[in-house]
Motif scaffolding. Structure first.
Motif, mmCIF file in Angstrom:
data_model
loop_
_atom_site.group_PDB
_atom_site.id
_atom_site.type_symbol
_atom_site.label_atom_id
_atom_site.label_comp_id
_atom_site.label_asym_id
_atom_site.label_seq_id
_atom_site.Cartn_x
_atom_site.Cartn_y
_atom_site.Cartn_z
ATOM 1 N N TYR A 1 0.790 -1.283 0.020
ATOM 2 C CA TYR A 1 -0.105 -0.062 0.070
ATOM 3 C C TYR A 1 0.910 1.260 0.153
ATOM 4 O O TYR A 1 0.580 2.194 -0.792
ATOM 5 N N ALA A 2 2.009 1.374 0.861
ATOM 6 C CA ALA A 2 2.871 2.419 0.920
ATOM 7 C C ALA A 2 3.451 2.623 -0.505
ATOM 8 O O ALA A 2 3.879 3.804 -0.735
ATOM 9 N N LEU A 3 4.069 1.572 -1.096
ATOM 10 C CA LEU A 3 4.569 1.632 -2.294
ATOM 11 C C LEU A 3 3.867 1.762 -3.643
ATOM 12 O O LEU A 3 3.981 1.866 -4.531
ATOM 13 N N ASP A 4 2.252 1.702 -3.304
ATOM 14 C CA ASP A 4 1.467 1.912 -4.491
ATOM 15 C C ASP A 4 1.386 0.897 -5.480
ATOM 16 O O ASP A 4 1.395 0.940 -6.694
ATOM 17 N N LEU A 5 1.453 -0.614 -4.791
ATOM 18 C CA LEU A 5 1.735 -1.398 -5.699
ATOM 19 C C LEU A 5 0.300 -2.266 -5.627
ATOM 20 O O LEU A 5 0.515 -3.485 -6.284
ATOM 21 N N LEU A 6 -0.636 -1.958 -5.098
ATOM 22 C CA LEU A 6 -1.834 -2.851 -4.775
ATOM 23 C C LEU A 6 -2.902 -2.675 -6.111
ATOM 24 O O LEU A 6 -2.941 -1.504 -6.732
ATOM 25 N N ASP A 7 -3.511 -3.542 -6.547
ATOM 26 C CA ASP A 7 -4.602 -3.378 -7.495
ATOM 27 C C ASP A 7 -5.644 -2.773 -6.777
ATOM 28 O O ASP A 7 -5.764 -2.318 -5.692
ATOM 29 N N ASP A 8 -6.642 -2.230 -7.749
ATOM 30 C CA ASP A 8 -7.753 -1.445 -7.470
ATOM 31 C C ASP A 8 -8.505 -1.972 -6.133
ATOM 32 O O ASP A 8 -8.843 -1.481 -5.112
ATOM 33 N N ALA A 9 -8.894 -3.470 -6.367
ATOM 34 C CA ALA A 9 -9.681 -4.099 -5.188
ATOM 35 C C ALA A 9 -8.941 -4.206 -3.858
ATOM 36 O O ALA A 9 -9.491 -4.025 -2.993
ATOM 37 N N GLU A 10 -7.574 -4.307 -3.911
ATOM 38 C CA GLU A 10 -6.957 -4.690 -2.814
ATOM 39 C C GLU A 10 -6.713 -3.271 -2.051
ATOM 40 O O GLU A 10 -6.821 -3.026 -0.965
ATOM 41 N N ARG A 11 -6.454 -2.112 -2.909
ATOM 42 C CA ARG A 11 -6.437 -0.854 -2.279
ATOM 43 C C ARG A 11 -7.674 -0.308 -1.547
ATOM 44 O O ARG A 11 -7.801 0.329 -0.611
ATOM 45 N N ALA A 12 -8.868 -0.766 -2.253
ATOM 46 C CA ALA A 12 -10.019 -0.352 -1.944
ATOM 47 C C ALA A 12 -10.436 -1.070 -0.483
ATOM 48 O O ALA A 12 -10.717 -0.307 0.490
ATOM 49 N N SER A 13 -10.061 -2.227 -0.499
ATOM 50 C CA SER A 13 -10.200 -2.996 0.673
ATOM 51 C C SER A 13 -9.370 -2.544 1.928
ATOM 52 O O SER A 13 -9.713 -2.282 3.201
ATOM 53 N N ALA A 14 -8.039 -2.210 1.561
ATOM 54 C CA ALA A 14 -7.029 -1.654 2.576
ATOM 55 C C ALA A 14 -7.316 -0.561 3.104
ATOM 56 O O ALA A 14 -7.314 0.053 4.495
ATOM 57 N N THR A 15 -7.843 0.303 2.413
ATOM 58 C CA THR A 15 -8.174 1.859 2.230
ATOM 59 C C THR A 15 -9.774 1.734 3.342
ATOM 60 O O THR A 15 -9.549 2.502 4.430
ATOM 61 N N ALA A 16 -10.561 1.102 3.387
ATOM 62 C CA ALA A 16 -11.740 0.862 4.090
ATOM 63 C C ALA A 16 -11.425 0.608 5.310
ATOM 64 O O ALA A 16 -11.875 0.987 6.501
#
Length: 219
Positions: free
Chosen positions: A16-31
């Motif tokens: 997440y910190a390196l901006d390497l997640l796909d859209d679904a993973e990033r949305a889940s982590a952000t939530a």
């Protein structure tokens, strides 16, 4: 076992910190981060390291620094040029140069270790039988050269209660593997260690303060 959202989110924080997640993973982590102060603090802790990676030169990661090739000759020339009255100063100069050489060698050794670091220890998923309706748990077994490590993940262990871990060998012999304090409904991870070697280990047991089994496993 129920999924642990904290553990899943922590596994994604580096990417997440390196901006390497796909859209679904990033949305889940952000939530998750929106409602979890603990995970946000951990992200804040690792974010500076992620930013610093942009400054790293991949071409030089494994380069081993070395002192200038003429350093030895320059040191000797300086020593010969010193007058007897300045011998103490000369000794200090030699000591300083020796320290510089040691720093260079140490950095080279560290770089070599980073380039040839050993692979992580293998992990085995082992079946865990739970004997307390309040508890949900699973376990990993990590074999080491010095013995066995059990990584117990769970929730529902009575808050403030002491639990004892024991490993058993093939003949039924008991080998202590440590104790831990329950934290109630909060998720927890315990690393339980025993000197019993993997080839001799047959199972483990977690007991409560009354000696009753709470979690058992056979390998």
């Amino acid at each position: 076992m129920s999924r642990d959202p904290h553990r899943e989110a922590r596994d994604l924080l580096g990417a997440y910190a390196l901006d390497l997640l796909d859209d679904a993973e990033r949305a889940s982590a952000t939530a998750h981060l929106d409602g979890c102060d603990e995970c946000r603090r951990e992200l804040d802790f690792i974010a500076p390291a992620a930013s610093a990676l942009a400054l790293a030169d991949p071409e030089r990661v494994t380069a081993q620094p070395a002192p200038p090739p003429d350093l030895g000759d320059r040191v000797l020339s300086t020593i010969r040029a010193e007058r007897p009255a300045r011998r103490n100063g000369t000794r200090m100069l030699v000591a300083a140069c020796a320290a510089a050489l040691l720093v260079g060698v140490g950095a080279g050794v560290a770089g070599g270790y980073a380039a040839f670091a050993p692979d992580p220890e293998p992990q085995e998923h082992v079946a865990a039988t739970v004997h307390d309706d309040r508890v949900d748990a699973e376990a990993l077994l990590v074999p080491h050269t010095w013995g066995v490590e059990i990584r117990l993940t769970g929730e529902g262990f009575g808050a403030g209660e002491t639990y004892r871990a024991t490993l058993f060998d093939e003949s039924g012999g008991a080998h202590p593997a440590g104790e831990f304090i329950g934290v109630g409904e909060n998720p927890m991870v315990c690393n339980l260690n025993s000197s019993l070697l993997r080839e001799d280990a047959a199972g483990f047991e977690i007991t409560d303060e009354s000696g009753d089994p709470v979690v058992t496993s056979s390998f």
